[in-house]
Design an enzyme around this catalytic site. Structure first.
Site, PDB file in Angstrom:
ATOM      1  N   CYS A  99       0.815  -1.219   0.000  1.00 36.07           N
ATOM      2  CA  CYS A  99       0.000   0.000   0.000  1.00 36.07           C
ATOM      3  C   CYS A  99       0.848   1.268   0.000  1.00 36.07           C
ATOM      4  O   CYS A  99       0.340   2.351  -0.281  1.00 36.07           O
ATOM      5  CB  CYS A  99      -0.897   0.001   1.229  1.00 36.07           C
ATOM      6  SG  CYS A  99      -1.455  -1.652   1.677  1.00 36.07           S
ATOM      7  N   HIS A 154      -8.215   3.572  -3.526  1.00 41.04           N
ATOM      8  CA  HIS A 154      -6.858   3.230  -3.097  1.00 41.04           C
ATOM      9  C   HIS A 154      -6.175   2.319  -4.122  1.00 41.04           C
ATOM     10  O   HIS A 154      -6.046   1.123  -3.898  1.00 41.04           O
ATOM     11  CB  HIS A 154      -6.931   2.568  -1.712  1.00 41.04           C
ATOM     12  CG  HIS A 154      -5.615   2.174  -1.128  1.00 41.04           C
ATOM     13  ND1 HIS A 154      -4.414   2.757  -1.479  1.00 41.04           N
ATOM     14  CD2 HIS A 154      -5.305   1.245  -0.185  1.00 41.04           C
ATOM     15  CE1 HIS A 154      -3.437   2.194  -0.782  1.00 41.04           C
ATOM     16  NE2 HIS A 154      -3.948   1.267  -0.007  1.00 41.04           N
TER      17      HIS A 154
END
Ligand SMILES: [Zn+2]
Lengths: 393, 180
Positions: free
Chosen positions: A89, A339
């Site tokens: 991430c 995201h």
């Protein structure tokens, strides 16, 4: 820590984030086009180095060796440094930190950091498997460990230990979705989420509901970092990299320690504050990693914006919104923007630049900002990466 | 609502110490037998390779098949760690011994996967996962928790580790709630 020679962010751009009818390569091309439009003085020949933030192109796009692949999409021929950065991430911020380090050391002068992720696949179950292999796949993933149940456990412990409520989670989600309504590139730009609606959304991993979780998103973003002496060629409102910190202390969930006390983020942010010579109260706005609402709440605490255990109340009192102590996630956050793993950290830096350059709509413009902080966590919050920027005064 | 994993083919052996708690009277009924799903491609299969041709930790799976949940302990620093290893991360020695892990513990935190399950686990939704404080070891173990529907599980609830068989002959472990 010696940060080397001066490095500045001179601009950036993102693609539209969302469920996109576009491949990995097409998203990379769009990001390159948007970047060259955003920085008219930039030419491909100027760019000596390229850092590509990409978390799982092998799994999501069946494409490896993506650094030269991306260079070709952007029309670049890097002659100093070409590399991909993978930190799940945080892959995007990892690209920026690497570009920063390369310029600070003198190895590079003009570097592009681009982040690309294509996550929406014909089989969402297969995409979920790819997300699950971010964990210790054999020993945690095999039980069904994905991000939602992990962060749900963080939420459960925070509720138990500190009395945090589902209403506090909804306050974070409502704030970030509202900011996203001023960001046309956000996945949920045209969607309204108030607290009542958020509370009716289905549970994903109790106590977390759909509105507490960031999405599977396709998108790309790119920024340019240059050595201090080259700044004036590209912008008259440069944004300087002033501090950075990173910390990693476990991977398998057995070794996580406290779920609610993010020691790694305390270490990473302390190092970043120390290198920048500032403290938490100096930060005017922060782009933090709200992969889940509970993440942003724990981040307020670990970044030092409020005392431990009081993150939920901090959100409920509006202290992380415009007019509060520190504006958190004015871009719309991961909750509002989506995201796309490798692109997220880059898109946060784009927001930092655009805020300092007064290029964002008034609905999310932070008044007279000087200091900005960017944070990404990765995996099960086992790695934390922080950067601090100072705007031109 | 059943939280049983449909991968199970036969009743799992009871891990030592054999205790009276495995009465089964309050457990939900087993999922009806389904034909085994086709095997997943290797890079979508979460479960560890357990054969001695592929891993130096095959003893873990042999022990598990024999009803023992084990891990490695470093001879030099004496520490028991999870997951099992071939080199101690502290001393960097490979002089490690297999030791039995306690099988009883309590739920420290848990949630349930209600949507977004990985490939091959969709038919198991909803399922419970959690971190278990295992008696007498300095770490928590993450795992699937069966035996109680997610909305009736609670922090502090007693669980016991047990092995279970995968359809292709491999073996893995999970936790089962212990009736109060
Ligand atoms: Zn040792």
């Amino acid at each position: 820590m010696n940060l080397g020679r001066g490095v500045a962010l001179v601009g950036g751009a993102t693609t539209k984030f969302g469920v996109r009818a576009a491949t990995w390569a097409e998203l990379a091309q769009e990001a390159g086009q948007a970047l060259f439009q955003a920085i008219p003085a930039l030419t491909a020949a100027d760019v000596d180095s390229l850092f590509v933030g990409a978390a799982e192109p092998e799994r999501f796009a069946f494409q490896s060796h993506v650094a030269p692949f991306a260079a070709e999409q952007l029309g670049l021929a890097p002659r100093r440094v070409l590399q991909r950065t993978e930190l799940a991430c945080a892959s995007g911020q990892s690209a920026i930190r690497s570009a920063f380090a390369s310029i600070a050391s003198g190895l590079s002068d003009v570097a592009v950091a681009v982040g690309v992720e294509k996550m929406n696949l014909p089989s969402m179950a297969e995409a979920n498997s790819s997300m699950a292999c971010v964990m210790d796949r054999a020993w945690d993933g095999a039980h069904g460990a994905t991000a939602p149940p992990f962060f749900a456990m963080v939420a459960q412990r925070h509720m138990l230990e500190h009395g945090t409520t589902e209403e506090a989670f909804a306050a974070v989600s409502e704030k970030n979705h509202k900011f996203a309504n001023s960001n046309p590139n956000a996945q949920f730009y045209d969607k309204t989420f108030d607290r009542a609606k958020l509370g009716r959304l289905p549970l994903v991993a109790p106590p977390l509901r759909l509105g507490d979780c960031s999405s599977m998103t396709d998108g790309a973003a790119a920024v340019v970092l240059v050595a201090e002496e080259l700044v004036s060629k590209y912008t008259d409102v440069p944004v300087r990299v002033r501090g950075t910190g990173q910390y990693a202390d476990f991977h398998n969930l057995a070794n996580a320690g406290s779920l609610t006390d993010w020691v790694g983020l305390e270490h990473a942010s302390r190092e970043a504050y120390r290198s920048a010579g500032i403290g938490p109260s100096d930060v005017d706005f922060a782009e933090t990693h709200d992969c889940f609402t509970i993440s942003e709440i724990v981040e307020y605490e670990a970044l030092g914006f409020c005392p431990k255990g009081e993150g939920g109340q901090f959100a409920l009192d509006g202290r992380s919104s415009l007019g509060g102590d520190v504006v958190v996630n004015p871009r719309g956050g991961l909750l509002g923007c989506g995201h796309p793993l490798g692109a997220t950290g880059i898109a946060q830096a784009v927001e930092v630049y655009d805020q300092f350059a007064r290029r964002v709509p008034a609905a999310r413009q932070v008044p007279d900002p000087r200091w900005a902080l960017v944070h990404n966590l990765s995996g099960s919050a086992n790695v934390h990466s922080v950067m601090i920027y100072e705007g031109a005064s | 609502m059943s939280t049983e994993a449909p991968r199970e083919r036969r009743p799992a052996p009871v891990l030592a110490p054999a205790a009276s708690a495995e009465s089964g009277t309050t457990s939900p009924p087993e999922t009806p037998k389904k034909p085994p799903a086709p095997p997943l491609p290797f890079l979508l299969d979460f479960f560890p390779l357990e054969d001695a041709k592929q891993t130096r930790l095959s003893a873990f799976f042999d022990n598990l098949r024999a009803g023992r949940l084990t891990t490695t302990r470093c001879r030099k620093d004496g520490r028991v760690r999870w997951p099992p290893r071939v080199v101690c991360p502290e001393c960097h020695t490979s002089e490690l011994d297999w030791v039995d892990l306690p099988v009883d513990g309590r739920i420290y935190a848990f949630s349930a996967v209600l949507m977004g399950a990985p490939l091959g686990m969709e038919s198991e939704v909803p399922f419970v996962v959690g971190l278990v404080e295992v008696d007498g070891v300095p770490f928590r173990m993450f795992g699937r928790i069966v035996g109680t529907p997610w909305d009736q599980c609670h922090v502090g609830q007693k669980v016991r580790a047990e092995p279970y068989d995968l359809p292709d002959g491999r073996v893995f472990y999970r936790f089962r709630t212990v009736p109060a």
